[in-house]
Motif scaffolding. Structure first.
Motif, short mmCIF file in Angstrom:
data_model
loop_
_atom_site.label_atom_id
_atom_site.label_comp_id
_atom_site.label_asym_id
_atom_site.label_seq_id
_atom_site.Cartn_x
_atom_site.Cartn_y
_atom_site.Cartn_z
N ARG A 196 -6.20 12.20 2.09
CA ARG A 196 -7.29 12.31 3.07
C ARG A 196 -7.84 10.96 3.53
NH1 ARG A 196 -10.95 17.46 0.95
NH2 ARG A 196 -9.24 18.99 0.92
N LEU A 197 -7.97 10.00 2.63
CA LEU A 197 -8.51 8.70 3.03
C LEU A 197 -7.60 7.98 4.01
CD1 LEU A 197 -10.77 6.64 2.76
CD2 LEU A 197 -9.58 5.68 0.76
N PRO A 198 -6.29 7.86 3.74
CA PRO A 198 -5.42 7.24 4.76
C PRO A 198 -5.41 8.01 6.07
CG PRO A 198 -4.30 7.38 2.64
CD PRO A 198 -5.56 8.18 2.52
N ARG A 199 -5.50 9.33 5.98
CA ARG A 199 -5.50 10.15 7.18
C ARG A 199 -6.76 9.90 8.01
NH1 ARG A 199 -3.35 16.29 7.28
NH2 ARG A 199 -3.68 16.74 9.49
N MET A 200 -7.88 9.79 7.34
CA MET A 200 -9.13 9.49 8.05
C MET A 200 -9.07 8.11 8.70
SD MET A 200 -12.16 7.59 7.61
CE MET A 200 -12.50 7.46 5.86
N ALA A 201 -8.56 7.11 7.96
CA ALA A 201 -8.44 5.77 8.52
C ALA A 201 -7.48 5.75 9.71
CB ALA A 201 -7.97 4.80 7.44
N ALA A 202 -6.39 6.50 9.60
CA ALA A 202 -5.43 6.57 10.70
C ALA A 202 -6.05 7.20 11.93
CB ALA A 202 -4.20 7.35 10.27
N ALA A 203 -6.88 8.22 11.75
CA ALA A 203 -7.55 8.85 12.89
C ALA A 203 -8.47 7.86 13.59
CB ALA A 203 -8.33 10.08 12.43
N LEU A 204 -9.17 7.04 12.81
CA LEU A 204 -10.05 6.03 13.41
C LEU A 204 -9.24 5.02 14.22
CD1 LEU A 204 -12.45 5.32 10.39
CD2 LEU A 204 -12.98 6.62 12.46
N LEU A 205 -8.12 4.57 13.67
CA LEU A 205 -7.30 3.57 14.36
C LEU A 205 -6.65 4.15 15.61
CD1 LEU A 205 -5.49 1.93 11.30
CD2 LEU A 205 -7.23 0.87 12.74
N VAL A 206 -6.01 5.30 15.47
CA VAL A 206 -5.29 5.89 16.60
C VAL A 206 -6.25 6.32 17.69
CG1 VAL A 206 -3.81 7.81 17.29
CG2 VAL A 206 -3.36 6.60 15.15
N GLY A 207 -7.37 6.95 17.32
CA GLY A 207 -8.33 7.40 18.31
C GLY A 207 -8.92 6.26 19.11
N SER A 208 -9.33 5.19 18.43
CA SER A 208 -9.90 4.05 19.15
C SER A 208 -8.84 3.37 20.01
CB SER A 208 -10.49 3.04 18.15
OG SER A 208 -9.52 2.58 17.25
N ALA A 209 -7.60 3.29 19.52
CA ALA A 209 -6.54 2.66 20.30
C ALA A 209 -6.26 3.42 21.59
CB ALA A 209 -5.26 2.55 19.46
N LEU A 210 -6.13 4.74 21.50
CA LEU A 210 -5.82 5.53 22.69
C LEU A 210 -7.01 5.58 23.65
CD1 LEU A 210 -3.80 8.50 21.13
CD2 LEU A 210 -2.94 6.52 22.38
N GLY A 211 -8.23 5.61 23.12
CA GLY A 211 -9.40 5.60 23.99
C GLY A 211 -9.48 4.33 24.83
N VAL A 212 -9.26 3.18 24.18
CA VAL A 212 -9.32 1.91 24.90
C VAL A 212 -8.12 1.75 25.83
CG1 VAL A 212 -9.26 -0.60 24.62
CG2 VAL A 212 -10.72 0.78 23.16
N ALA A 213 -6.94 2.18 25.39
CA ALA A 213 -5.76 2.10 26.26
C ALA A 213 -5.96 2.92 27.53
CB ALA A 213 -4.52 2.58 25.51
N GLY A 214 -6.54 4.11 27.39
CA GLY A 214 -6.81 4.93 28.56
C GLY A 214 -7.81 4.28 29.50
N MET A 215 -8.86 3.68 28.94
CA MET A 215 -9.85 3.00 29.78
C MET A 215 -9.22 1.83 30.53
SD MET A 215 -12.96 2.75 30.88
CE MET A 215 -14.08 3.64 29.80
N LEU A 216 -8.38 1.05 29.86
CA LEU A 216 -7.72 -0.08 30.52
C LEU A 216 -6.82 0.40 31.66
CD1 LEU A 216 -6.69 -2.34 27.50
CD2 LEU A 216 -8.44 -2.82 29.20
N MET A 217 -6.05 1.44 31.40
CA MET A 217 -5.13 1.94 32.43
C MET A 217 -5.88 2.50 33.62
SD MET A 217 -2.09 3.69 30.15
CE MET A 217 -0.97 3.78 31.54
N GLN A 218 -6.95 3.24 33.37
CA GLN A 218 -7.73 3.80 34.46
C GLN A 218 -8.39 2.71 35.29
OE1 GLN A 218 -10.40 6.83 33.02
NE2 GLN A 218 -8.77 7.92 31.95
N THR A 219 -8.81 1.65 34.62
CA THR A 219 -9.49 0.57 35.33
C THR A 219 -8.53 -0.25 36.17
OG1 THR A 219 -11.13 0.41 33.53
CG2 THR A 219 -10.97 -1.46 35.04
N VAL A 220 -7.39 -0.63 35.60
CA VAL A 220 -6.48 -1.50 36.33
C VAL A 220 -5.78 -0.76 37.46
CG1 VAL A 220 -4.36 -1.15 34.97
CG2 VAL A 220 -4.87 -3.41 35.94
#
Length: 352
Positions: free
Chosen positions: A66-90
């Motif tokens: 559960r701990l690695p899974r929770m950490a992975a969710a934080l990493l993947v979620g933040s990465a995809l959120g920011v990647a989407g914002m960058l793509m929409q902006t550019v």
């Protein structure tokens, strides 16, 4: 209608809710699961109860699963959120996101090729091949969408992304079906899942995600100038082409690391930026447009929270089995996509 005097209080409540959402969901991710471990047992372990700490099964479930899974969710979620914002902006297109524009599918194809033909068996190899695939997907979609045009129209960009994404998925499926062992091992990962994430996998992915997030924040100010047009950006001392290449590299780092860790997860890069812009304007109504850096930070935070919530739903929906996370994100993201596609604001970028 609410009185003006109440609005600051509502904004403070909204900000508090935003700040508490991720810690609460992270704690729930540790306490709740599809197995036999009850939330009370998990909480006792986290609080240092001696009897709970002596339980080997409980320790394994919490620290190794559960701990690695929770950490992975934080990493993947933040990465995809920011990647989407960058793509929409550019691209000035609120429909742009790594899943819709084929970047996720390109990264997945890269991993599948690495597994099938390069003998990749560990995390760093997944990361390298996912990064190469994400770069290929990003470049291919932009090249197809801009062929014969000075700039890619929003509809043309989305159609190119959907077409190339389907092509990448088809190639990945063909490769996996030709190798039954690889298909059996990675068929659930291809649908997007945090099941089976290990502590080592999160450790080698974290630096790449952090590098992508930092580069995105460094690009926020010049990218804001680029929104005003290439000529104005040049007059302010920025160079549009290197800036777009920098955005492409940031998106590659973020998307490649996310796909290497959890597989291709769609719609999160659409949901998090949309909600980020809404919340940024609600929390800072005095400014006409909230700063892009602020929107990127909120998108990272929301992306982490949304993926934690989707992961919890995936665990609990059909116990004792798991549902792919991409199914959960699609249930929330597809209606938003339909609404945006039917509205007129997105066609000229007014929704940004």
């Amino acid at each position: 209608m609410l009185e003006p005097v109440n609005r600051p209080a509502l904004r403070r409540a909204l900000l508090l809710l935003l700040l508490l959402s991720v810690p609460v969901l992270a704690l729930a991710s540790l306490l709740i699961g599809a197995g036999e471990i009850r939330p009370g047992q998990a909480l006792a372990f986290l609080l240092g109860d001696a009897a709970a700490r002596s339980d080997a099964q409980l320790q394994t479930v919490l620290l190794s699963l559960r701990l690695p899974r929770m950490a992975a969710a934080l990493l993947v979620g933040s990465a995809l959120g920011v990647a989407g914002m960058l793509m929409q902006t550019v691209t000035r297109n609120p429909l742009a996101e790594p899943g819709l524009l084929g970047v996720n599918a390109g990264a997945a194809l890269g991993v599948v090729v690495g597994i099938a033909w390069a003998g990749v068996e560990n995390g760093p190899g997944y990361l390298l091949w996912a990064g190469l695939g994400a770069l290929l997907g990003n470049a291919s979609v932009l090249a197809v969408a801009q062929a014969g045009h000075h700039a890619a129209a929003p509809l043309r960009l989305v159609l190119a992304g959907v077409a190339l994404g389907a092509t990448f998925i088809g190639i990945s499926s063909a490769i996996l079906l030709s190798q039954p062992a690889g298909y059996d091992q990675y068929r659930f990962w291809v649908l997007g899942s945090l099941a089976g994430v290990t502590p080592g996998m999160t450790l080698w992915t974290a630096p790449v995600v952090l590098a992508g997030l930092c580069s995105a924040l460094l690009l926020a100010r010049p990218l804001s100038a680029l929104l005003l047009g290439d000529d104005i950006a040049r007059s302010l001392g920025h160079r549009p082409l290197p800036l777009r290449l920098g955005v492409a590299m940031s998106v590659t780092l973020l998307t490649g690391s996310a796909v290497a860790l959890a597989g291709p997860i769609g719609f999160l890069g659409l949901l998090a930026p949309y909600l980020s812009r809404f919340l940024a304007r609600a929390l800072m109504p005095s400014s006409h447009h909230a700063g892009l850096a602020t929107q990127l930070l909120i998108a990272a935070w929301l992306g982490a929270g949304l993926l934690l919530a989707a992961d919890l739903a995936a665990r609990l929906a059909v116990q004792p089995f798991e549902t792919p996370i991409s199914v959960m994100t699609a249930l929330a993201g597809a209606p938003l996509l339909i609404w945006l596609a039917r509205s007129k604001a997105w066609q000229n970028g007014a929704a940004l």
